[in-house]
Write a protein that holds these residues in place. Structure first.
Motif, mmCIF file in Angstrom:
data_model
loop_
_atom_site.group_PDB
_atom_site.id
_atom_site.type_symbol
_atom_site.label_atom_id
_atom_site.label_comp_id
_atom_site.label_asym_id
_atom_site.label_seq_id
_atom_site.Cartn_x
_atom_site.Cartn_y
_atom_site.Cartn_z
ATOM 1 N N CYS A 179 0.833 -1.210 0.000
ATOM 2 C CA CYS A 179 0.000 0.000 0.000
ATOM 3 C C CYS A 179 0.865 1.256 0.000
ATOM 4 C CB CYS A 179 -0.929 -0.006 1.207
ATOM 5 S SG CYS A 179 -2.251 -1.235 1.132
ATOM 6 N N GLN A 212 3.891 1.507 -1.230
ATOM 7 C CA GLN A 212 4.508 1.619 -2.550
ATOM 8 C C GLN A 212 3.526 2.205 -3.555
ATOM 9 O OE1 GLN A 212 7.740 0.882 -3.497
ATOM 10 N NE2 GLN A 212 8.121 0.681 -1.317
ATOM 11 N N LEU A 213 2.291 1.718 -3.510
ATOM 12 C CA LEU A 213 1.260 2.261 -4.414
ATOM 13 C C LEU A 213 0.996 3.729 -4.125
ATOM 14 C CD1 LEU A 213 -1.261 -0.739 -4.443
ATOM 15 C CD2 LEU A 213 0.302 -0.046 -6.276
ATOM 16 N N SER A 214 0.953 4.072 -2.837
ATOM 17 C CA SER A 214 0.707 5.456 -2.444
ATOM 18 C C SER A 214 1.847 6.349 -2.881
ATOM 19 C CB SER A 214 0.516 5.531 -0.933
ATOM 20 O OG SER A 214 0.339 6.864 -0.515
ATOM 21 N N ARG A 244 3.918 5.827 -5.444
ATOM 22 C CA ARG A 244 3.877 5.970 -6.907
ATOM 23 C C ARG A 244 2.795 6.963 -7.322
ATOM 24 N NH1 ARG A 244 4.443 -0.366 -8.889
ATOM 25 N NH2 ARG A 244 6.573 -0.689 -8.094
ATOM 26 N N LYS A 245 1.660 6.908 -6.631
ATOM 27 C CA LYS A 245 0.570 7.825 -6.944
ATOM 28 C C LYS A 245 0.985 9.268 -6.681
ATOM 29 C CE LYS A 245 -4.236 8.848 -5.765
ATOM 30 N NZ LYS A 245 -5.418 8.451 -4.945
#
Length: 289
Positions: free
Chosen positions: A278, A280-282, A284-285
């Motif tokens: 989560c 990592q996704l945050s 990248r976003k």
């Protein structure tokens, strides 16, 4: 002072062993690692480390070291030295208990073992030596705990008088110290079984978080996934046989390691992995934005 007086007893253990010990029994024979791991909760070392951290950091600052990286470096060095010394002490204490088997009867707790061994080596003087060891050990811990409690309370509640906080923290333990060790352990063990997983996860996640720019999800999900299994471990340690308790504990049977008091380990690992994903996704976003 503590290390010096304790060394008198431990050197005697190494130089003149009481015996060769006996085979382990019970869970120490069938599951030594998990039993020793959860029994170590009673030392409260991990909980104390979280509390004493502020004292170590403040002491380093008072030595003139102010850069965060330098403070971190010296804290790690101090912690490494402390962990090494504690490892030696615990290994020698384990040797003390092992060698006493066969010469002395099995005891209910470590306090009785130390008392019997000290008396076996030094007679009445051994009782005095052990009393000095216990007084200094408890005094140094009490000073650290009360100081850490006072410093933290002062930071969180600046309007509360520091002297009043210290007075309460000093007087309350006087009530509990009148109870026998067995009684204290019967009360503290379930509490520690519930709290210790949080401390361990918090420490490990704190070390792991430096690898990631964002780690909010890592902390939150790791602790969230630890919560229910840790509470179940604590409830299981109470030994309650009430129907409602038995029904709730059936949930824990699905957790690997629950019977050994380690039902929180797999959920905590799952929470950490999900937290990292989560974060990592945050990250990248945010970068894309």
């Amino acid at each position: 002072m503590f290390l010096v007086v304790l060394a008198v007893l431990l050197i005697a253990v190494v130089v003149s062993p009481l015996g060769q010990g006996q085979a382990a029994v019970g869970t120490y024979k069938t599951a030594a690692l998990s039993t020793g791991f959860t029994a170590g909760y009673s030392t409260m070392d991990a909980l104390a480390a979280l509390a004493f951290g502020i004292i170590v950091v403040n002491a380093i600052k008072q030595l003139g070291i102010t850069q965060p990286t330098a403070i971190a470096k010296h804290t790690v060095l101090a912690g490494t030295l402390a962990a090494g010394l504690m490892g030696v002490i615990y290994a020698l204490l384990a040797l003390l208990g092992r060698n006493a088997l066969g010469v002395l009867a099995r005891a209910d707790n470590g306090g009785v073992i130390l008392s019997n061994v000290a008396h076996q080596y030094f007679g009445t003087a051994g009782n005095v030596l052990l009393a000095v060891i216990v007084v200094i050990a408890c005094l140094k811990t009490a000073i650290g705990l009360i100081t850490a409690f006072g410093d933290t309370a002062k930071e969180m509640f600046p309007h509360v008088p520091y002297q009043g906080v210290i007075a309460v923290a000093t007087l309350v333990p006087m009530f509990f110290c009148q109870r026998r060790l067995d009684r204290l352990l019967s009360v503290s063990t379930p509490v520690l079984m519930a709290l210790y997983p949080f401390a361990i996860v918090l420490i490990l996640v704190g070390l792991l978080s430096v690898m990631f720019r964002q780690h909010r999800w890592l902390f939150n999900l790791s602790l969230l996934f630890t919560a229910v299994p840790a509470l179940l471990d604590g409830l299981n340690a109470t030994g309650l046989q009430a129907s409602w308790c038995i029904s709730i504990l059936k949930i824990g049977q699905f957790l690997p390691g629950f019977s050994a008091g380690l039902g929180w380990t797999v959920p905590a690992l799952v929470g950490a992995v999900l937290g990292i994903l989560c974060d990592q996704l945050s990250s990248r976003k945010n970068n894309s934005q």
